[in-house]
Design a protein around this motif. Structure first.
Motif, short mmCIF file in Angstrom:
data_model
loop_
_atom_site.label_atom_id
_atom_site.label_comp_id
_atom_site.label_asym_id
_atom_site.label_seq_id
_atom_site.Cartn_x
_atom_site.Cartn_y
_atom_site.Cartn_z
N ILE A 28 -4.27 -14.75 15.72
CA ILE A 28 -4.27 -13.87 16.90
C ILE A 28 -3.99 -14.61 18.20
O ILE A 28 -3.73 -13.98 19.20
CB ILE A 28 -5.58 -13.05 17.03
CG1 ILE A 28 -6.77 -13.98 17.04
CG2 ILE A 28 -5.69 -12.01 15.94
CD1 ILE A 28 -8.02 -13.25 17.43
N ASP B 139 -2.96 -4.92 14.35
CA ASP B 139 -2.44 -3.62 13.97
C ASP B 139 -1.46 -3.22 15.09
O ASP B 139 -1.87 -2.79 16.15
CB ASP B 139 -3.61 -2.62 13.88
CG ASP B 139 -3.13 -1.22 13.54
OD1 ASP B 139 -1.92 -0.97 13.69
OD2 ASP B 139 -3.97 -0.40 13.13
N GLY C 75 -1.60 -0.58 25.29
CA GLY C 75 -0.78 -1.14 26.35
C GLY C 75 -0.63 -2.64 26.28
O GLY C 75 -0.10 -3.27 27.17
N LEU D 290 -4.23 -13.42 24.35
CA LEU D 290 -5.01 -14.51 23.76
C LEU D 290 -4.24 -15.83 23.76
O LEU D 290 -4.85 -16.90 23.83
CB LEU D 290 -5.45 -14.15 22.34
CG LEU D 290 -6.56 -13.11 22.25
CD1 LEU D 290 -6.90 -12.79 20.80
CD2 LEU D 290 -7.81 -13.58 22.97
N SER E 6 -16.52 -8.18 16.81
CA SER E 6 -16.01 -9.54 16.97
C SER E 6 -16.78 -10.25 18.06
O SER E 6 -17.29 -9.62 19.00
CB SER E 6 -14.55 -9.53 17.40
OG SER E 6 -13.83 -8.59 16.65
N PHE F 15 -16.06 -13.66 20.59
CA PHE F 15 -15.20 -14.77 21.02
C PHE F 15 -16.09 -15.74 21.78
O PHE F 15 -16.75 -15.34 22.75
CB PHE F 15 -14.06 -14.27 21.91
CG PHE F 15 -12.99 -13.56 21.13
CD1 PHE F 15 -13.15 -12.24 20.73
CD2 PHE F 15 -11.82 -14.22 20.77
CE1 PHE F 15 -12.17 -11.59 19.99
CE2 PHE F 15 -10.83 -13.58 20.04
CZ PHE F 15 -11.01 -12.26 19.64
#
Ligand SMILES: Nc1ncnc2c1ncn2[C@@H]1O[C@H](COP(=O)(O)OP(=O)(O)OP(=O)(O)O)[C@@H](O)[C@H]1O
Ligand SMILES: [Mg+2]
Length: 459
Positions: free
Chosen positions: A402, A410, A418, A424, A448, A450
């Motif tokens: 990612i 997805d 948008g 990332l 998730s 981070f």
């Protein structure tokens, strides 16, 4: 050998002794009385003188010559430490001296040669490329460590064998044959399977000639160009992705503009609807171009951070109002526990960009009524900022990807938010420029986290 020589010496002594005794026997009947004593005394005197001379001859010549010849034999065997210690003057002394000088030079030459040999071996073994040396008949004579890394097995499985018996790659056979046939450098590339992965290898084959220009073999160098290929592929993918990403909004803007011109602009409802689509698509285009410029700025090596002392608590507090507003739109509960003031050296603007991105993602990828948390933990040397959500999560197989440019888990869903898929990638660049790291913990459909770790005083 030595005992043979000494037995010769003993035989000479015995012969001389017998000659003297014989002379004694012959002379003794010819003389009488006192003369006999004189003869015996003369003989004994002569014999003694002879033995003294013989002893001198042995000490000054025979012994040194023997010692020298022994040293010479040792030198022939390769024992360059051998020396003669028979101290002497004259010719034999010079001979001993010379053989010692010769032995010393040979020893020095040998040490020098060994040193050069080991230096060469070290260089060859530590080369970043694989190396193979074959003779004019095709027998392998030398390979290095990198070669074994690439092709596996051990040196003994290659050395002494014909190259085509131990290497099955057709491209290698072809390169050797062409190097031999055209007597010039050849280049080719192929793939090999190393353990589980496939590696790209470039092979350069060069013929070797001796002084009289006869072909004596070939040297093959193998470069692992997998990383280069990967970068080339990444560049191609990037160009393809950028074009694709730009094409979508441009096509849509053009399509709606054409439809408007074709008559739709006469209908107010359609006009408003299409114009707002054109506006939002052009905003998307603008965001995309902005992010691309941002990334390319960050990727330039001369990226300069405008560093200052930053209070992380204050920085995050500044983001709370807008975050709360965004969260409340989706009825997401937002909680922040920022602790005490924590100072670190960094670029305030860039760090803000990092946390805005992470918080936006957390809100974007969390369904209504979910929860987003922002937490700060401080240790002696680092600050950990954790952005966690109860959102859609990221399957494990995509977690390492990612941070790549344009990567979306997805595509359809995140394009709806948008997103450009660059957020990332930008985050990672900024964190790395601050000598920090980012980690991700996520479970599909659960949420998730981070975790950003920044050093407090690295700059
Ligand atoms: N908190 C999260 N929960 C679930 N998926 C996430 C989360 N954050 C990122 N992702 C996934 O990682 C992808 C990459 O995120 P990134 O922020 O780089 O791009 P984006 O959000 O699609 O676009 P933008 O450039 O506007 O941020 C997202 O498309 C999404 O699939
Ligand atoms: Mg994002």
């Amino acid at each position: 050998m030595g005992s043979k020589k000494s037995s010769f010496l003993l035989i000479y002594i015995a012969i001389i002794l017998s000659v003297f005794i014989l002379i004694g026997f012959v002379l003794s009947p010819m003389v009488e009385g006192n003369e006999q004593i004189v003869v015996i005394l003369c003989l004994v005197g002569g014999l003694t003188t002879f033995f003294i001379l013989l002893h001198n001859l042995y000490i000054n010549y025979i012994k040194p010559v023997r010692s020298v010849s022994m040293v010479a034999r040792e030198l022939v065997k390769g024992n360059y430490k051998a020396r003669t210690y028979v101290n002497n003057y004259g010719e034999a002394g010079q001979l001993s001296n010379s053989i010692n000088v010769l032995a010393r030079s040979l020893q020095e030459m040998n040490v020098h040669e060994k040193m050069q040999g080991s230096q060469l071996k070290t260089v060859i073994d530590n080369m970043e490329s694989g190396l193979m040396l074959i003779d004019e008949k095709g027998y392998v004579h030398l390979i290095n460590r990198k070669f074994l890394n690439m092709f596996g097995q051990e040196a003994k499985d290659y050395i002494g064998y014909l190259y085509y018996e131990v290497l099955e790659q057709e491209n290698i056979h072809k390169a050797v044959q062409e190097a031999f046939l055209y007597e010039e450098k050849v280049k080719d590339s192929f793939t090999i399977s190393m353990k589980v992965e496939k590696r790209f290898v470039e092979i350069v084959g060069a013929p070797i000639f001796n002084e009289s220009n006869d072909l004596k073999g070939a040297v093959l160098v193998f470069h692992d160009i997998t990383e280069l290929k990967r970068l080339e592929q990444m560049r191609k993918d990037f160009v393809a992705n950028v074009s694709h990403e730009l094409k979508t909004p441009i096509t849509s803007i053009r399509g709606f503009a054409e439809t408007l011109l074709d008559g739709a602009m006469d209908e107010e409802k359609l006009r408003n609807q299409f114009l707002s689509i054109i506006l939002s698509e052009s905003e998307r285009l603008q965001a995309l171009v902005y992010d691309l410029l941002e990334l390319s700025k960050l990727e330039k090596e001369e990226l300069r951070l405008r560093t200052e002392v930053v209070d992380i608590k204050e920085l995050l507090e500044g983001l709370l109002p807008i975050t709360k507003q965004q969260a409340s739109k989706k009825e997401i509960t937002f909680k922040a526990s920022l602790g005490d003031e924590i100072k670190l050296v960094g670029d305030q603007g860039r760090l803000k960009q990092v946390f805005i991105n992470l918080i936006n993602n957390a809100i974007n990828y969390t369904p209504n009524n979910g929860q987003v948390d922002l937490k700060v933990n401080s240790t002696a040397n680092t600050v950990k900022i954790i952005v966690s959500d109860t959102g859609i999560g990221i399957p494990e197989e995509f977690q390492s990807r990612i941070f790549e440019r344009f990567y979306r888990v997805d595509r359809a869903r995140s394009r709806n938010t948008g997103g450009t898929g660059l957020g990332l990638a930008i985050v990672k660049h900024i964190i790395e420029a601050h000598k920090g790291s980012i980690e991700i913990k996520s479970e599909l459909d659960k949420g998730s986290s981070f975790i950003v770790t920044l050093p407090k005083n690295s700059m």
